[in-house]
Scaffold this active site. Structure first.
Site, mmCIF file in Angstrom:
data_model
loop_
_atom_site.group_PDB
_atom_site.id
_atom_site.type_symbol
_atom_site.label_atom_id
_atom_site.label_comp_id
_atom_site.label_asym_id
_atom_site.label_seq_id
_atom_site.Cartn_x
_atom_site.Cartn_y
_atom_site.Cartn_z
ATOM 1 N N GLY A 171 52.643 49.009 1.550
ATOM 2 C CA GLY A 171 53.579 48.384 2.471
ATOM 3 C C GLY A 171 53.788 46.894 2.273
ATOM 4 N N THR A 172 53.671 46.415 1.036
ATOM 5 C CA THR A 172 53.915 44.974 0.852
ATOM 6 C C THR A 172 55.392 44.653 1.094
ATOM 7 O OG1 THR A 172 54.282 45.080 -1.543
ATOM 8 C CG2 THR A 172 52.017 44.744 -0.814
ATOM 9 N N ASN A 173 56.275 45.561 0.690
ATOM 10 C CA ASN A 173 57.704 45.324 0.963
ATOM 11 C C ASN A 173 57.988 45.388 2.451
ATOM 12 O OD1 ASN A 173 59.614 45.060 -1.499
ATOM 13 N ND2 ASN A 173 58.072 46.551 -2.142
ATOM 14 N N ASN A 194 67.269 52.264 -0.506
ATOM 15 C CA ASN A 194 65.990 52.411 -1.213
ATOM 16 C C ASN A 194 65.816 51.279 -2.210
ATOM 17 O OD1 ASN A 194 63.592 53.809 -2.162
ATOM 18 N ND2 ASN A 194 64.770 54.416 -3.972
ATOM 19 N N HIS A 253 63.917 50.481 -5.928
ATOM 20 C CA HIS A 253 63.269 51.132 -7.067
ATOM 21 C C HIS A 253 62.801 50.041 -8.041
ATOM 22 C CE1 HIS A 253 62.393 54.482 -9.713
ATOM 23 N NE2 HIS A 253 62.853 53.727 -10.709
ATOM 24 N N ASP A 274 67.381 58.523 -6.904
ATOM 25 C CA ASP A 274 67.708 57.251 -7.566
ATOM 26 C C ASP A 274 69.118 57.177 -8.148
ATOM 27 O OD1 ASP A 274 65.091 56.387 -7.020
ATOM 28 O OD2 ASP A 274 64.345 57.273 -8.877
ATOM 29 N N GLU A 322 61.100 42.101 -5.741
ATOM 30 C CA GLU A 322 61.357 42.998 -4.605
ATOM 31 C C GLU A 322 61.212 42.239 -3.294
ATOM 32 O OE1 GLU A 322 60.277 47.429 -6.013
ATOM 33 O OE2 GLU A 322 58.583 46.341 -5.221
HETATM 34 C C1 GAR Z 1 57.627 49.390 -4.635
HETATM 35 O O1 GAR Z 1 57.412 48.794 -5.867
HETATM 36 C C2 GAR Z 1 58.880 50.252 -4.681
HETATM 37 O O2 GAR Z 1 59.846 49.747 -5.539
HETATM 38 C C3 GAR Z 1 58.334 51.554 -5.195
HETATM 39 O O3 GAR Z 1 57.116 51.697 -4.524
HETATM 40 C C4 GAR Z 1 56.522 50.417 -4.342
HETATM 41 C C5 GAR Z 1 55.988 50.322 -2.933
HETATM 42 O O4 GAR Z 1 55.181 49.195 -2.806
HETATM 43 N N1 GAR Z 1 59.233 52.617 -4.951
HETATM 44 C C6 GAR Z 1 59.453 53.610 -5.823
HETATM 45 O O5 GAR Z 1 58.873 53.698 -6.884
HETATM 46 C C7 GAR Z 1 60.497 54.628 -5.372
HETATM 47 N N2 GAR Z 1 60.909 55.450 -6.482
HETATM 48 P P1 GAR Z 1 54.748 48.631 -1.405
HETATM 49 O O6 GAR Z 1 54.139 49.786 -0.626
HETATM 50 O O7 GAR Z 1 53.741 47.593 -1.704
HETATM 51 O O8 GAR Z 1 55.978 48.076 -0.736
#
Ligand code: GAR
EC number: 2.1.2.2
Length: 187
Positions: free
Chosen positions: A12-14, A100, A102, A143, A172
């Site tokens: 969940g950093t995003n 989303n 990616h 995607d 991101e």
């Molecule tokens: C992120 O890098 C996102 O782009 C990726 O999962 C990660 C989640 O990181 N998503 C995918 O690969 C979707 N196909 P986070 O939990 O630290 O936000």
């Protein structure tokens, strides 16, 4: 004021960056963080910030009444590392209102099974000179929805999947909240 719900399966950093970005924002309110994994770090990030959380099973994800009830009053769904396919009834109910992120330059290195570290491994394996991020609307195909934003970073010869992931993640965190804000304004 528009309400957004974040769906996420991981650390969940995003989601954390998005929640922080919109604290006190007059246009956007993060009203829910929901996960298909009860141990997902993203739930802790939400609790720390006082954002309501929900956990759902895979059966519940595909239960129309359950999900529409959970997402009542939501204007935009943000997938931030959500590793499940979005059911058709949600795509219909939230047409062009599910976004989303990616961690690569789609249409390359996308599709079923391409997520997280696997994406960066594939990029390095393919000898790509650049990678990056793609923020896109979600449709029936993994995607393949309309691309809203892309930004690239170089892939270095010495890169490991971890070092590339860090470079991509920085992008991101920088761009996802801003693109969400832009998208909300267009709703
Ligand atoms: C992120 O890098 C996102 O782009 C990726 O999962 C990660 C989640 O990181 N998503 C995918 O690969 C979707 N196909 P986070 O939990 O630290 O936000």
């Amino acid at each position: 004021m528009k309400n957004i719900a974040i769906l996420a399966s991981g650390t969940g950093t995003n989601a954390a960056k998005i929640m922080d970005h919109f604290i006190g924002n007059p246009e956007v309110f993060v009203s829910l963080v929901a996960s298909n994994k009860e141990t997902a770090g993203v739930l802790d990030e939400a609790v720390e910030r006082g954002v309501p959380t929900a956990v759902f099973t895979n059966d519940q994800l595909n239960d129309e009444e359950f999900m529409l009830n959970m997402l009542r009053g939501i204007d935009l769904i943000v997938l931030a590392g959500f590793m499940r396919k979005v059911p058709t009834f949600l795509l219909e109910e939230f047409e062009d209102r599910i976004v989303n992120i990616h961690p690569a330059l789609l249409p390359k290195f996308g599709g079923k099974g391409m997520y997280g570290k696997k994406v960066h491994e594939a990029v390095i394996e393919a000898g790509e000179k650049e990678s990056g991020i793609t923020i896109h609307l979600v449709n029936e195909e993994y995607d393949e929805g309309k691309i809203l934003f892309q930004e690239s970073v170089p892939v270095k010869q010495t890169d490991t999947p971890e070092s590339l992931a860090m470079r991509v993640q920085k992008l991101e965190h920088e761009h996802f909240p801003k693109i969400i804000q832009k998208l909300v304004r267009s709703l």
